[in-house]
Scaffold this active site. Structure first.
Site, PDB file in Angstrom:
ATOM      1  CB  CYS A   2      -0.941   0.075   1.188  1.00 26.16           C
ATOM      2  SG  CYS A   2      -2.220  -1.153   1.181  1.00 26.16           S
ATOM      3  NE  ARG A  27       4.865   1.572   0.390  1.00 28.84           N
ATOM      4  CZ  ARG A  27       5.410   1.948   1.528  1.00 28.84           C
ATOM      5  NH1 ARG A  27       6.571   2.555   1.528  1.00 28.84           N
ATOM      6  NH2 ARG A  27       4.819   1.716   2.673  1.00 28.84           N
ATOM      7  CD1 TRP A  75       0.245  -6.328  -2.082  1.00 25.26           C
ATOM      8  CD2 TRP A  75      -0.462  -6.796  -0.018  1.00 25.26           C
ATOM      9  NE1 TRP A  75       0.681  -7.590  -1.767  1.00 25.26           N
ATOM     10  CE2 TRP A  75       0.258  -7.895  -0.506  1.00 25.26           C
ATOM     11  CE3 TRP A  75      -0.996  -6.865   1.266  1.00 25.26           C
ATOM     12  CZ2 TRP A  75       0.457  -9.053   0.229  1.00 25.26           C
ATOM     13  CZ3 TRP A  75      -0.798  -8.012   2.013  1.00 25.26           C
ATOM     14  CH2 TRP A  75      -0.080  -9.093   1.489  1.00 25.26           C
ATOM     15  CG  ASN A 101      -0.790   2.699   3.272  1.00 23.19           C
ATOM     16  OD1 ASN A 101      -1.614   2.653   2.370  1.00 23.19           O
ATOM     17  ND2 ASN A 101       0.444   3.151   3.117  1.00 23.19           N
ATOM     18  N   GLY A 102      -2.755  -0.143   6.180  1.00 24.09           N
ATOM     19  CA  GLY A 102      -2.837  -0.821   7.477  1.00 24.09           C
ATOM     20  C   GLY A 102      -4.110  -1.624   7.584  1.00 24.09           C
ATOM     21  CD  GLU A 488      18.296 -13.460  -0.172  1.00 24.39           C
ATOM     22  OE1 GLU A 488      17.491 -13.866   0.673  1.00 24.39           O
ATOM     23  OE2 GLU A 488      18.110 -12.440  -0.859  1.00 24.39           O
ATOM     24  CE  LYS A 492      15.853 -12.164  -3.462  1.00 26.13           C
ATOM     25  NZ  LYS A 492      16.010 -11.593  -2.225  1.00 26.13           N
ATOM     26  CD  GLU A 495      11.767 -12.511  -2.810  1.00 21.53           C
ATOM     27  OE1 GLU A 495      11.359 -11.895  -1.830  1.00 21.53           O
ATOM     28  OE2 GLU A 495      12.914 -12.327  -3.285  1.00 21.53           O
ATOM     29  CG  HIS A 511      18.793 -36.472   6.883  1.00 18.65           C
ATOM     30  ND1 HIS A 511      18.940 -37.738   7.390  1.00 18.65           N
ATOM     31  CD2 HIS A 511      19.988 -35.852   7.048  1.00 18.65           C
ATOM     32  CE1 HIS A 511      20.169 -37.871   7.864  1.00 18.65           C
ATOM     33  NE2 HIS A 511      20.824 -36.745   7.660  1.00 18.65           N
ATOM     34  CE  LYS A 610      12.671  -3.327  -1.479  1.00 20.95           C
ATOM     35  NZ  LYS A 610      13.553  -4.490  -1.676  1.00 20.95           N
TER      36      LYS A 610
HETATM   37  C1  G6P Z   1       9.179  -8.402   2.159  1.00 18.14           C
HETATM   38  C2  G6P Z   1      10.131  -8.096   1.023  1.00 18.14           C
HETATM   39  C3  G6P Z   1      11.439  -8.838   1.241  1.00 18.14           C
HETATM   40  C4  G6P Z   1      12.024  -8.471   2.593  1.00 18.14           C
HETATM   41  C5  G6P Z   1      11.034  -8.726   3.719  1.00 18.14           C
HETATM   42  C6  G6P Z   1      11.514  -8.120   5.022  1.00 18.14           C
HETATM   43  O1  G6P Z   1       8.799  -9.745   2.108  1.00 18.14           O
HETATM   44  O2  G6P Z   1       9.555  -8.464  -0.214  1.00 18.14           O
HETATM   45  O3  G6P Z   1      12.356  -8.470   0.230  1.00 18.14           O
HETATM   46  O4  G6P Z   1      13.180  -9.236   2.805  1.00 18.14           O
HETATM   47  O5  G6P Z   1       9.776  -8.114   3.419  1.00 18.14           O
HETATM   48  O6  G6P Z   1      11.544  -6.731   4.870  1.00 18.14           O
HETATM   49  P1  G6P Z   1      12.498  -5.739   5.638  1.00 18.14           P
HETATM   50  O7  G6P Z   1      12.196  -4.396   5.039  1.00 18.14           O
HETATM   51  O8  G6P Z   1      12.102  -5.820   7.080  1.00 18.14           O
HETATM   52  O9  G6P Z   1      13.897  -6.161   5.420  1.00 18.14           O
END
Ligand code: G6P
Length: 615
Positions: A2, A27, A75, A101-102, A488, A492, A495, A511, A610
């Site tokens: 949002c 975002r 969102w 937002n929220g 990670e 990626k 995502e 396992h 984001k």
């Molecule tokens: C969302 C983003 C990720 C991020 C996570 C934590 O899921 O898409 O890229 O790692 O939030 O966000 P932060 O801003 O707390 O690192």
């Protein structure tokens, strides 16, 4: 997640609002809308499902005039993504329009009450409840807008950042914040900009006010910003200077922000270390460690709280603190930590890691830790965000705004800060010998140059990527410091390409995940030369024996793995604890190129946000 934009001034609001929404696209959102009061006092609201560009198309030929307006990217939380559920929401009479937002947690009770009083609703959102409540209070108590907002917010439970327009007061914009960020930009001409982060404001003014929880800001053209709380007590927020350049907010010739941000990493890591590592490259100074030396040095335990990519950086931090500082470390998902009854001691140091500094779960974990008397330290990117303001001290990673939803440079920035912090504390605690300390500090300063070399794998990876687009599942394996990098890398890929991927500690594969391996399953193994090198080679053999296709990340010059891996990507050599800073790069590039080959919108992956400001 949002986005809010607002403008009140002498210029046309619509282009400023649309541009602002575009700056916030990163975002994550599924619909967008705008409200404007025109010269005749009409309050026009336009909304569309989809992208900001869909909203623009919808607005073509409509009256978008006016020099006061609010705009929103939504969102979905309550109610499906649709034009009806998109914000702004009108009040019943059409006098007010509100964006939010929220989450309003008690919206159902408020809605039932209002319905019993004859108020009807158009959308399924919690937001509409708020605007109807404000209008209902305004009407039944003959209050001005500010008074009605204050009474309404007394009744609301939840998290919000709101902005509201009243067509009866076309020179006034009111906004309020509780657990969801809002920034007011102060223009030179008594004009105001409003946004959920500073990026839409930066090109108009560098003077901003970050609202605090409980603040209600009243912006009136030509007047000073007025900030009060719900009890109408005056607040005195600080005016801060922001330092964001336009170049940082634009793609600079790259097709996607994500690629730009991957390539920015050497420069970002230099910025992150600047002023913290001395010119002789033998000493690290972090002001937070100077100011709070005793607390940090005496830590009985470190608890790291974070989400997503930041949590992965935390797992690397754990290994750094344990091996260099000999402090036990626990790494917790903030969302789990906040609802358990964790044992927290007053001599624990809680490190909250967050790129955005606004993640709702991480903020709640910080609050819990503070209430338990622990010392809370923030590792954050967004300057002035909520997390740096709610932690006792911390270190900014200084990698500049990260726009691509998939985090890249923030990850390596976080790992760099955690490396500096661990080295600093190890030196203070005398758990590292002087020569080793100097050797590691010097090596850290060489990382940006080595990252430049690691980025040269881009062409090779671009060529390899089409091979993997058919895959439905991928496995990422690593050990030691490279295990979190495997997690990670897998994150990626899922995502942005929507290919299912799992990260696993290489030896743990037998396992369970080994059952999945066949010739259809790409396996990416981080097999750089370190103390577990031979063991990882055995793990690669286990994959090969089951027909698996192995792509290995190896240290440059490695001829051994080349003999049995399908593909080999070479990385510059570095010490074991900094290998994640090298290995992350080709995995970011791999995810990027696979997603591009699959035709995905790399910067705006579906369903993701984001900045996750709701729990
Ligand atoms: C969302 C983003 C990720 C991020 C996570 C934590 O899921 O898409 O890229 O790692 O939030 O966000 P932060 O801003 O707390 O690192």
């Amino acid at each position: 997640m949002c986005g809010i934009v607002g403008y009140l001034g002498r210029d046309e609001a619509y282009p400023i609002l649309i541009k602002g929404l575009k700056r916030l696209e990163y975002r994550g959102y599924d619909s967008a809308g705008v409200a404007l009061i025109d010269g005749q006092g009409e309050l026009n609201v336009y909304k569309a499902k989809g992208k900001v560009s869909d909203l623009e198309t919808y607005c073509e030929g409509k009256d978008t005039s006016g020099s006061i307006g609010i705009a929103h990217t939504r969102w979905a939380t309550h109610g499906e993504p649709s034009a009806t559920n998109a914000h702004p929401h009108y009040s019943a009479s059409g006098r007010l329009a509100l964006i939010h937002n929220g989450i309003i947690e008690n919206y159902a009770t408020i809605k039932e009450n209002l319905q019993s009083l004859g108020v009807s609703f158009r959308s399924a959102t919690d937001t509409e409840v708020l605007v109807q409540l404000i209008e209902h209070i305004q009407k039944s108590n003959d209050l001005d807008l500010l008074g009605a907002v204050q009474v309404a917010l007394h009744q609301v439970i939840g998290a919000y950042a709101i902005a509201i327009l009243d067509r009866e007061h076309p020179d006034t914009l009111i906004c309020a914040r509780q657990s969801s960020p809002l920034v007011v930009g102060l223009g030179g001409d008594g004009d105001f900009y409003l946004a959920s982060d500073a990026s839409p404001i930066a090109e108009y003014t560098d003077k901003v006010v970050y609202l605090n929880d409980g603040d209600i800001a009243v912006m009136q053209l030509g007047h000073d910003l007025q900030v009060v709380n719900i009890d109408n007590e005056e607040q005195h927020p600080k005016v801060r200077q922001i330092d964001i350049t336009l170049g940082q907010l634009e793609k600079g010739g790259y097709p996607y922000f994500m690629l730009k941000e991957i390539f920015e990493q050497p420069g970002c890591i230099r910025d992150c270390m600047r002023g913290r590592i001395n010119v002789d490259a033998d000493r690290i100074t972090l002001s937070a460690v100077i100011d709070y030396r005793e607390k940090l040095v005496a830590a009985r335990r470190i608890i790291i709280v974070a989400c997503g990519t930041s949590w992965h950086a935390g797992l690397i931090g754990k290994q750094l603190f344990e091996s260099l500082c000999r402090i036990p470390v626990e790494v917790e998902y903030a969302s789990e930590f906040r609802y358990r009854e964790p044992v927290i001691f007053p001599d624990d140091v809680v490190i909250a890691i967050s790129q955005s500094g606004e993640t709702a779960d991480t903020l709640a974990a910080i609050e819990l830790a503070r209430k338990s008397g622990a010392f809370v330290f923030g590792v954050c990117n967004a300057i002035g965000a909520s997390i740096p303001r709610q932690t006792q001290t911390g270190v900014y990673i200084h990698v500049g705004p990260e726009i691509g939803v998939a985090s890249t440079k923030a990850f390596t920035g976080q790992v760099t800060v955690l490396s500096m912090l661990a080295l600093c504390l190890a030196n203070e605690r005398r758990t590292i010998d002087g020569a080793r300390y100097k050797e590691l500090v010097a090596e850290l300063t060489r990382i940006p140059e080595k990252m430049e070399q690691a980025l040269k794998t881009n062409e090779q990876i671009e060529r390899l990527a089409p091979i993997f687009t058919y895959a439905r599942n991928c496995l990422y394996l690593g050990r030691g410091y490279n295990y979190p990098v495997a997690l990670e890398g897998a994150l990626k890929l899922k995502e942005i390409s929507y290919i299912h991927a799992e990260g696993y500690p290489a030896a743990e594969m037998k396992h369970g995940p080994i059952a999945l391996i066949d010739s259809e399953m790409p396996v990416f193994v981080i097999a750089t030369r370190d103390k577990l090198y031979d063991k990882v080679i055995s793990n690669i053999q286990e994959v090969r024996a089951r027909g698996g296709r192995v792509t290995a990340l190896v240290t440059e010059g490695d001829e051994r793995i080349r003999q049995f891996a399908d593909h080999v990507i070479e990385l510059p050599d570095t010490v074991e604890c900094f290998q994640p800073l090298m290995a992350a790069i080709p995995l970011q590039l791999l995810a990027y190129h696979i997603a591009v080959c699959k035709g995905k919108d790399v910067d705006r992956p579906r369903n993701l946000a984001k900045s996750v400001t709701v729990e």
